[in-house]
Design a protein around this motif. Structure first.
Motif, PDB file in Angstrom:
ATOM      1  N   VAL A  95       0.846  -1.192   0.000  1.00  0.00           N
ATOM      2  CA  VAL A  95       0.000   0.000   0.000  1.00  0.00           C
ATOM      3  C   VAL A  95       0.882   1.242   0.000  1.00  0.00           C
ATOM      4  CG1 VAL A  95      -1.775   1.311   1.234  1.00  0.00           C
ATOM      5  CG2 VAL A  95      -1.801  -1.209   1.300  1.00  0.00           C
ATOM      6  N   LEU A  96       0.628   2.155  -0.930  1.00  0.00           N
ATOM      7  CA  LEU A  96       1.201   3.491  -0.859  1.00  0.00           C
ATOM      8  C   LEU A  96       0.161   4.369  -0.194  1.00  0.00           C
ATOM      9  CD1 LEU A  96       3.363   5.605  -1.478  1.00  0.00           C
ATOM     10  CD2 LEU A  96       2.259   5.964  -3.700  1.00  0.00           C
ATOM     11  N   TYR A  97       0.461   4.845   1.010  1.00  0.00           N
ATOM     12  CA  TYR A  97      -0.472   5.587   1.848  1.00  0.00           C
ATOM     13  C   TYR A  97      -0.175   7.080   1.699  1.00  0.00           C
ATOM     14  CZ  TYR A  97      -2.861   6.766   6.326  1.00  0.00           C
ATOM     15  OH  TYR A  97      -3.677   7.276   7.300  1.00  0.00           O
ATOM     16  N   LEU A  98      -1.115   7.831   1.137  1.00  0.00           N
ATOM     17  CA  LEU A  98      -0.978   9.266   0.926  1.00  0.00           C
ATOM     18  C   LEU A  98      -1.884   9.988   1.917  1.00  0.00           C
ATOM     19  CD1 LEU A  98      -0.977   9.040  -2.957  1.00  0.00           C
ATOM     20  CD2 LEU A  98       0.998   9.480  -1.484  1.00  0.00           C
ATOM     21  N   HIS A  99      -1.260  10.617   2.906  1.00  0.00           N
ATOM     22  CA  HIS A  99      -2.032  11.169   4.018  1.00  0.00           C
ATOM     23  C   HIS A  99      -2.598  12.549   3.704  1.00  0.00           C
ATOM     24  CE1 HIS A  99       1.066  14.021   5.347  1.00  0.00           C
ATOM     25  NE2 HIS A  99       1.977  13.050   5.437  1.00  0.00           N
ATOM     26  N   GLY A 100      -3.400  13.032   4.640  1.00  0.00           N
ATOM     27  CA  GLY A 100      -4.037  14.329   4.481  1.00  0.00           C
ATOM     28  C   GLY A 100      -3.231  15.443   5.111  1.00  0.00           C
TER      29      GLY A 100
END
Length: 298
Positions: A95-100
């Motif tokens: 998973v590539l997790y792109l945060h806020g």
């Protein structure tokens, strides 16, 4: 992500924002800093203050590895946290997790647990300005650039293994970043699922949903758009939409609008929870959603 504070009533927010807009309109001819002001108010990046703070976080999370990826101008970088899957997964799904906005990658680690329990390792980049990445005031082009640079870096690590599958995940503001990245990869078979949690169509639409025309006018005075609605038709499915029905930061109606725009196959799941706490679901259905996402990648 919190574009506008929820600490006052909607009526008070409208009054305050109306006064801000009026003041900015009057000052605009003499002020070149409106866009800077907007970026400060919207993104509010949380940076690690020093090496000691970083060492404390690393000691508290011994299973986390840290990568440093060059990005932006010479000498700038993006720091990426890597956390392993839990258990003994039968397939290498990542998973590539792109945060806020606001929280840095270490602060988002609790949200990775359902992904890891579903057998997926997770990579969490901090855009420049957040966490241990290069200090700067973020802007939209830079955030998108950082996501793209990290993606390319991760794909270039070691020999290309066709059995590795990638999920692109975005939360809140990160849904716009994830959607832009996925649209850029359409036709490459680069990812097996796009997951958008607490998504919205654009900053302008979100501001209008929160505080009416004043919010839209305020966002329109700057250059930060994060318009996932402009990219969502360019992605390939499956696209998973996860949302909290009690989300007061990004109303669920915003997520439904983005869902309606997305191409099939697409899936909607919601829980009676808020903006950043879906991972605290005690029914098991949030964990099940991540197991379903993993299964769709097999």
């Amino acid at each position: 992500m919190t574009v506008f504070s929820a600490s006052v009533s909607p009526a008070q927010r409208r009054i305050h924002l109306a006064l801000w807009v009026l003041g900015l309109v009057l000052l605009l001819p003499a002020c070149a800093g409106v866009d800077t002001w907007q970026r400060e108010k919207i993104y509010r990046p949380t940076a690690l203050q020093n090496d000691a703070e970083k060492q404390v976080l690393q000691a508290a999370n011994p299973d986390v590895s840290v990568l440093r990826v060059p990005s932006g101008s010479s000498g700038e970088w993006v720091e990426v946290l890597q956390v392993p899957a839990l258990g003994s997964p039968s397939r290498d799904i990542r998973v590539l997790y792109l945060h806020g906005t606001f929280r840095h990658a270490y602060q988002n680690l609790p949200k990775t647990l359902p992904m890891r329990r579903a057998g997926m390792a997770v990579w969490l980049p901090d855009y420049r300005g957040w966490g241990g990445s290069s200090p700067r005031l973020p802007d939209e082009p830079g955030i998108h650039d950082d996501a793209w640079v990290v993606w390319q870096f991760l794909q270039a690590q070691g020999p290309r293994d066709p059995s590795v599958r990638w999920v692109i995940y975005g939360h809140s503001m990160g849904t716009a970043v994830a959607t832009r990245l996925a649209a850029r990869l359409k036709g490459t078979n680069g990812y097996c699922a796009l997951v958008l949690e607490s998504g919205f169509t654009s900053f302008s639409d979100l501001a209008q949903a929160s505080v009416g025309w004043v919010g839209r006018a305020l966002v329109g005075m700057g250059s930060q758009r994060m318009a996932a609605s402009e990219d969502i038709t360019g992605v390939h499915g499956p696209v998973w939409f996860l949302h909290g029905s009690q989300d007061t930061t990004v109303p669920m109606a915003q997520g439904r609008r983005l869902y309606d725009m997305a191409p099939p196959p697409k899936f909607w799941r919601d829980w009676p929870l808020g903006h950043s706490n879906l991972h605290t679901d005690t029914t098991g259905s949030y964990d099940q959603a991540w197991r379903d996402i993993a299964t769709s990648c097999l």
